[in-house]
Scaffold this motif. Sequence first.
Motif, short mmCIF file in Angstrom:
data_model
loop_
_atom_site.label_atom_id
_atom_site.label_comp_id
_atom_site.label_asym_id
_atom_site.label_seq_id
_atom_site.Cartn_x
_atom_site.Cartn_y
_atom_site.Cartn_z
N THR A 198 -75.18 7.09 0.56
CA THR A 198 -75.67 7.70 1.80
C THR A 198 -77.10 7.23 2.02
O THR A 198 -77.84 6.95 1.05
CB THR A 198 -75.64 9.23 1.75
OG1 THR A 198 -76.47 9.68 0.66
CG2 THR A 198 -74.23 9.75 1.58
N LEU A 199 -77.51 7.16 3.27
CA LEU A 199 -78.86 6.73 3.63
C LEU A 199 -79.37 7.63 4.74
O LEU A 199 -78.68 7.85 5.74
CB LEU A 199 -78.86 5.27 4.10
CG LEU A 199 -80.21 4.70 4.55
CD1 LEU A 199 -81.18 4.61 3.38
CD2 LEU A 199 -80.03 3.32 5.19
N ALA A 200 -80.57 8.18 4.56
CA ALA A 200 -81.19 9.06 5.55
C ALA A 200 -82.67 8.72 5.65
O ALA A 200 -83.31 8.37 4.65
CB ALA A 200 -81.00 10.52 5.18
N ARG A 201 -83.19 8.86 6.85
CA ARG A 201 -84.61 8.60 7.09
C ARG A 201 -85.39 9.90 6.98
O ARG A 201 -85.13 10.86 7.71
CB ARG A 201 -84.82 7.96 8.45
CG ARG A 201 -86.23 7.46 8.70
CD ARG A 201 -86.27 6.49 9.84
NE ARG A 201 -87.55 5.82 9.95
CZ ARG A 201 -87.78 4.74 10.67
NH1 ARG A 201 -86.79 4.21 11.37
NH2 ARG A 201 -88.97 4.18 10.72
N VAL A 202 -86.37 9.94 6.07
CA VAL A 202 -87.15 11.15 5.85
C VAL A 202 -88.24 11.27 6.91
O VAL A 202 -88.38 12.30 7.56
CB VAL A 202 -87.75 11.15 4.43
CG1 VAL A 202 -88.59 12.40 4.21
CG2 VAL A 202 -86.65 11.05 3.39
N ASP A 203 -89.04 10.23 7.07
CA ASP A 203 -90.09 10.20 8.09
C ASP A 203 -90.25 8.76 8.56
O ASP A 203 -89.37 7.92 8.33
CB ASP A 203 -91.41 10.77 7.56
CG ASP A 203 -91.81 10.15 6.22
OD1 ASP A 203 -91.41 9.00 5.97
OD2 ASP A 203 -92.50 10.81 5.43
N THR A 204 -91.36 8.47 9.21
CA THR A 204 -91.54 7.14 9.79
C THR A 204 -91.75 6.06 8.74
O THR A 204 -91.55 4.87 9.02
CB THR A 204 -92.74 7.15 10.75
OG1 THR A 204 -93.91 7.59 10.03
CG2 THR A 204 -92.48 8.10 11.91
N VAL A 205 -92.13 6.43 7.53
CA VAL A 205 -92.45 5.42 6.51
C VAL A 205 -91.59 5.56 5.26
O VAL A 205 -91.78 4.81 4.30
CB VAL A 205 -93.94 5.50 6.11
CG1 VAL A 205 -94.82 5.15 7.29
CG2 VAL A 205 -94.29 6.88 5.57
N ARG A 210 -79.11 7.56 -1.49
CA ARG A 210 -78.32 8.19 -2.56
C ARG A 210 -77.17 7.25 -2.89
O ARG A 210 -76.35 6.90 -2.04
CB ARG A 210 -77.77 9.55 -2.13
CG ARG A 210 -78.81 10.63 -1.98
CD ARG A 210 -78.19 11.94 -1.52
NE ARG A 210 -77.31 12.50 -2.54
CZ ARG A 210 -75.98 12.56 -2.47
NH1 ARG A 210 -75.35 12.05 -1.41
NH2 ARG A 210 -75.26 13.12 -3.44
N VAL A 211 -77.10 6.83 -4.14
CA VAL A 211 -76.08 5.89 -4.56
C VAL A 211 -75.59 6.29 -5.95
O VAL A 211 -76.36 6.78 -6.78
CB VAL A 211 -76.63 4.44 -4.57
CG1 VAL A 211 -77.82 4.31 -5.50
CG2 VAL A 211 -75.56 3.45 -4.93
N LYS A 212 -74.31 6.12 -6.18
CA LYS A 212 -73.70 6.44 -7.47
C LYS A 212 -73.72 5.19 -8.34
O LYS A 212 -73.12 4.16 -7.99
CB LYS A 212 -72.28 6.95 -7.28
CG LYS A 212 -71.63 7.49 -8.55
CD LYS A 212 -70.23 8.02 -8.27
CE LYS A 212 -70.32 9.33 -7.49
NZ LYS A 212 -68.98 9.94 -7.35
N LEU A 213 -74.42 5.28 -9.49
CA LEU A 213 -74.60 4.16 -10.39
C LEU A 213 -73.96 4.45 -11.75
O LEU A 213 -73.91 5.61 -12.17
CB LEU A 213 -76.10 3.85 -10.60
CG LEU A 213 -76.91 3.49 -9.35
CD1 LEU A 213 -78.37 3.33 -9.71
CD2 LEU A 213 -76.36 2.24 -8.70
N PRO A 214 -73.48 3.40 -12.44
CA PRO A 214 -72.93 3.61 -13.79
C PRO A 214 -74.05 3.84 -14.79
O PRO A 214 -75.12 3.23 -14.71
CB PRO A 214 -72.17 2.32 -14.05
CG PRO A 214 -72.86 1.30 -13.21
CD PRO A 214 -73.34 2.02 -11.99
#
Length: 710
Positions: A198-205, A210-214
């Motif tokens: 998943t990818l979300a923008r918190v603020d302008t910078v 969120r990624v599932k890694l082994p």
Amino acid sequence: MATATCTAFRGVLESAGERVGQRVLLERVGFLAELSRELTSALVAARWDEDSLDVLAAGVDGRGEALPSKGWMAMRRLNWPQAVPSPAGVHVSDRVRRGAQEYAARTLRLALHRRSIVAAVLATWPADPGRRTEAEWTALRAELPAGVTGAEIRNRTRQVRAYLAEHGRLPAGLCALEGPPQMAGQVLLAAMDRQQVTLARVDTVTARLRVKLPLHAAPATGREWAWHVIDIRLPATIAPDAVLHTPTLRPTPTGRIAVDLPHSRPAAVTKATGHMVALGFDWGLNTLLTGTLGRLTGEGKSRRVLTDGRPLIFDATDLSAKLHRLRGHREHLAAKRDHHQALADGLSSPNPAWGEHLQRVGVLDAEHERVCARIRHLNAATAWSAARWAVDQAVALGASVIYLEDLATLEARGHRKGNARLSGQVRGIVAAAMRHLAARTGIAVVAVPARGTSKRCPNCLQRLTHHPAPDRLHERGWKWAYCAGCRLSMDRDHAAARRIVSRGLLAQTHTTTDRATGVRSIRTIVEGTVAVVRRPKKTTRRLRRQRHAEQTPPRTYGPKATPVKGHPTPTRPAGTHDRGTRRATEQAPGHKTSRRMPDVRTVPATIPATGAVQRPAGHDTTTPAAFRPVPGHGVPAPHRTEEDLPRSGQVRLSHRTCRRRTRAAERTGFHHLHTTEVHPLTPRFGPPDGNRSRPRRARKAWKPQAHTEF
């Protein structure tokens, strides 16, 4: 659409809430990239045959339905992934398989283009591969797909010739000519859904990934996969209103986690035809870009292109020489590394020199990689600086299109001195950056044919001859061009830029757009002459005064006044009427000081305690203030005596100044890049007195007879 490369430094393990350092995060991203690379390599190797490529080129599945545009879905419609087993004992989710299948589909689809070129070359194999006849070239062009350059034809021809020399027969196709391509260790997160990323923008910078890694190199169960939250610092190139898309993760050899973040924003659609004002740019060896402005006038057969004759210069001579030195250093390091590696291969492990050679190989390899990184960074910085300058010029001059010559067929032939520099330049990056930056401002970028642009005169289309340049009068070279027909004498790159803008404006109705990449080009050559329209000279102060005197009614009272000064000219003392000099004169007590002769304090100040005479701070009792030099650029050093100065009291200005370097650094970020100002546009040729018959380099040799500081 653009892609910004960011760096992930650290993350947070979501289940435990603990921070994960860069080293651990790099290790886990490497586990996922290695799993994706193994799955992709196995799938590509299993389908690297002519039959599979035929099925993919047909674009339909077994039921006759069209294949979807998404690669992983097309692979599943063809039932290709089922033939490739998963790594034994490793738990891989379906979303990770999607990313690997998408990567494999993109690789196989790219191979279709190379396959069509190889098939056309094999179908029309000439009797003499080194030199095709006109009929053989015509037959080959008929078999090739649209948009194939001459460099691609020659490269594939050399590849087939090498195979023929080794095996004694022609290859059956691309799969026999070369093996499966090598896959890179990267993870295409765009093919996965919310169950994996998943990818979300918190603020302008800041953006949060969120990624599932082994947690291990070979996870056996789903519990050995965990969610990681990574905060990405967005660069300034990503606008606050830009839409972020799912990125691609890849570990770099330098120990960083590169996050290739695509972002998009709406841009105006540029038109392909109907342009009246355009800029044409010619590639050069040291002068990376040389441009000129063109305006289309007339209708039908009476159409012609007018230009103001001013060249636009992006001079990267010093930076080009630096890159050339770095390339030579890189080749020297590679030769020494290969030499030590050969020495180590000839020795056995008990030999003490074997370890020394291997250690030396490691040191040279690391230094070679650092030099390569330095070259890449300088190339990218130069390319984007040149592209931004070109787009700014187009915006300032009101041009709606930029025409570039298409040098995709450029190759380094023979052993000429400039071939290495010419082939090592970053024209592809400049063109891509220019298209990206121009799309934001609604300006189109079109490539025109490059054949013959530097060979013929833009005024009469006669063949140009080599001529000694004004700064190199002792030799004839490619830099300066002369036309015997119309007596044209100018820089060859500037003449080529005029022909480029003429070809673009006159043949703009033949503009084609590639559907896959959106790149616009013109392949039809329409020749036309370029007429130079001289700019009106700026009115001098004397002409302005004469015009004002003619328009203003004569006054019958008082002294004469002009709007420039606003008051009568005072009477100057005797001895100050000589033009070009001003002699110091003593003023009588009570004499009124004129505007041009400031008051000079001649009475020294005294110290009350000692009665000693002290000169007032900031004033000189021996030299009038009007003739005293101001410290800074262009004045003599303070230690010079009066005997060193000219007898007439003049002070010569120094020509050694750093103003040009300072202005170049402010415009481009480099002290060694010199470009034409965006506004106002200053001509390149001619000394400061207005004579435009000599180039900028000749201006250095020209020195004035005298300079007087007022």
